[in-house]
Write a protein that holds these residues in place. Structure first.
Motif, mmCIF file in Angstrom:
data_model
loop_
_atom_site.group_PDB
_atom_site.id
_atom_site.type_symbol
_atom_site.label_atom_id
_atom_site.label_comp_id
_atom_site.label_asym_id
_atom_site.label_seq_id
_atom_site.Cartn_x
_atom_site.Cartn_y
_atom_site.Cartn_z
ATOM 1 N N LYS A 17 0.850 -1.190 0.000
ATOM 2 C CA LYS A 17 0.000 0.000 0.000
ATOM 3 C C LYS A 17 0.886 1.239 0.000
ATOM 4 O O LYS A 17 1.960 1.241 0.616
ATOM 5 N N ILE A 18 0.431 2.271 -0.675
ATOM 6 C CA ILE A 18 1.207 3.511 -0.775
ATOM 7 C C ILE A 18 0.388 4.650 -0.180
ATOM 8 O O ILE A 18 -0.782 4.822 -0.523
ATOM 9 N N ILE A 19 1.013 5.395 0.703
ATOM 10 C CA ILE A 19 0.405 6.608 1.246
ATOM 11 C C ILE A 19 1.387 7.748 0.998
ATOM 12 O O ILE A 19 2.539 7.693 1.431
ATOM 13 N N CYS A 20 0.911 8.758 0.288
ATOM 14 C CA CYS A 20 1.735 9.940 0.018
ATOM 15 C C CYS A 20 0.971 11.175 0.476
ATOM 16 O O CYS A 20 -0.258 11.182 0.506
ATOM 17 N N SER A 35 -3.757 22.525 5.619
ATOM 18 C CA SER A 35 -2.625 22.513 4.668
ATOM 19 C C SER A 35 -2.279 21.106 4.206
ATOM 20 O O SER A 35 -1.517 20.934 3.259
ATOM 21 N N ASN A 36 -2.842 20.090 4.865
ATOM 22 C CA ASN A 36 -2.511 18.702 4.522
ATOM 23 C C ASN A 36 -3.072 18.312 3.167
ATOM 24 O O ASN A 36 -4.227 18.602 2.862
ATOM 25 N N LYS A 37 -2.244 17.625 2.388
ATOM 26 C CA LYS A 37 -2.685 17.061 1.109
ATOM 27 C C LYS A 37 -2.428 15.568 1.169
ATOM 28 O O LYS A 37 -1.328 15.136 1.511
ATOM 29 N N GLY A 38 -3.438 14.772 0.844
ATOM 30 C CA GLY A 38 -3.335 13.326 0.925
ATOM 31 C C GLY A 38 -4.314 12.795 1.958
ATOM 32 O O GLY A 38 -4.892 13.557 2.738
ATOM 33 N N LYS A 39 -4.480 11.472 1.958
ATOM 34 C CA LYS A 39 -5.449 10.840 2.859
ATOM 35 C C LYS A 39 -4.780 9.738 3.666
ATOM 36 O O LYS A 39 -3.753 9.202 3.274
ATOM 37 N N GLY A 40 -5.397 9.394 4.794
ATOM 38 C CA GLY A 40 -4.941 8.267 5.591
ATOM 39 C C GLY A 40 -3.887 8.606 6.622
ATOM 40 O O GLY A 40 -3.244 7.716 7.160
ATOM 41 N N TRP A 41 -3.726 9.890 6.967
ATOM 42 C CA TRP A 41 -2.705 10.307 7.922
ATOM 43 C C TRP A 41 -3.044 11.682 8.497
ATOM 44 O O TRP A 41 -3.869 12.411 7.967
ATOM 45 N N LEU A 63 8.072 -0.820 3.927
ATOM 46 C CA LEU A 63 9.104 -1.184 2.964
ATOM 47 C C LEU A 63 10.059 -0.023 2.721
ATOM 48 O O LEU A 63 11.264 -0.209 2.592
ATOM 49 N N SER A 64 9.481 1.185 2.641
ATOM 50 C CA SER A 64 10.299 2.346 2.307
ATOM 51 C C SER A 64 9.570 3.624 2.708
ATOM 52 O O SER A 64 8.346 3.685 2.680
ATOM 53 N N ALA A 65 10.352 4.628 3.065
ATOM 54 C CA ALA A 65 9.806 5.949 3.385
ATOM 55 C C ALA A 65 10.719 7.004 2.775
ATOM 56 O O ALA A 65 11.924 6.994 3.002
ATOM 57 N N CYS A 118 6.297 10.016 0.963
ATOM 58 C CA CYS A 118 5.654 8.867 0.325
ATOM 59 C C CYS A 118 6.090 7.613 1.075
ATOM 60 O O CYS A 118 7.291 7.389 1.280
ATOM 61 N N LEU A 119 5.113 6.813 1.492
ATOM 62 C CA LEU A 119 5.357 5.606 2.279
ATOM 63 C C LEU A 119 4.897 4.379 1.504
ATOM 64 O O LEU A 119 3.813 4.387 0.914
ATOM 65 N N PHE A 120 5.712 3.346 1.514
ATOM 66 C CA PHE A 120 5.359 2.057 0.914
ATOM 67 C C PHE A 120 5.222 1.079 2.073
ATOM 68 O O PHE A 120 6.195 0.786 2.765
ATOM 69 N N LEU A 121 4.014 0.592 2.283
ATOM 70 C CA LEU A 121 3.673 -0.201 3.463
ATOM 71 C C LEU A 121 3.188 -1.594 3.063
ATOM 72 O O LEU A 121 2.663 -1.785 1.970
ATOM 73 N N LYS A 122 3.342 -2.543 3.978
ATOM 74 C CA LYS A 122 2.868 -3.907 3.771
ATOM 75 C C LYS A 122 1.719 -4.193 4.727
ATOM 76 O O LYS A 122 1.775 -3.821 5.900
ATOM 77 N N ILE A 123 0.672 -4.874 4.211
ATOM 78 C CA ILE A 123 -0.441 -5.243 5.084
ATOM 79 C C ILE A 123 -0.361 -6.688 5.532
ATOM 80 O O ILE A 123 -1.176 -7.141 6.321
ATOM 81 N N SER A 124 0.644 -7.428 5.027
ATOM 82 C CA SER A 124 0.840 -8.815 5.465
ATOM 83 C C SER A 124 2.300 -9.180 5.330
ATOM 84 O O SER A 124 3.096 -8.421 4.766
#
Length: 127
Positions: A17-20, A35-41, A63-65, A118-124
């Protein structure tokens, strides 16, 4: 884990999953949620030059930030990730360093000053 509506993105791994997003630092004041742009944070200024990003959901791992700094005028500031806990606390600490002062430092309030990430996340655990 994550309970959002996700859109297709092809990855080699399963459950990536990607959250940016981005936000506008506000000098010594709190970050305005407007001022926030993006969702989920969400984000708060924890102390001088330190921001804590809180995710809306828990994830198995990260995985990566990446983070980048947009400034209206040239400066010698840079970003460094601090403590990251996406599995239980759902938080990522982002430090703004001033190379000339060798310490964390605030970013002045300016419509053109932003922190992007930009965050690359794992759900499992499966890949």
């Amino acid at each position: 884990m994550a309970s959002r509506i996700w859109h297709d993105l092809e990855t080699v791994g399963i459950g990536v999953k990607i959250i940016c997003g981005s936000f506008a630092p506000n000098s010594t004041s709190a970050v305005s949620a407007a001022s926030n742009k993006g969702k989920g944070w969400s984000v708060v200024r924890t102390s001088a030059g330190v921001f804590t990003i809180t995710l809306a959901d828990k994830y198995n791992s990260i995985l990566s930030a990446q983070a980048s700094l947009q400034l209206s005028t040239p400066d010698d500031k840079y970003l460094q990730w601090g403590a990251i806990d996406v599995a239980s606390a759902k938080t990522l600490v982002l430090n703004v360093w001033d190379a000339s002062g060798a310490a964390v430092a605030d970013i002045s309030a300016n419509a053109s000053n932003r922190i992007h990430f930009c965050l690359f996340l794992k759900i499992s655990n499966s890949y």
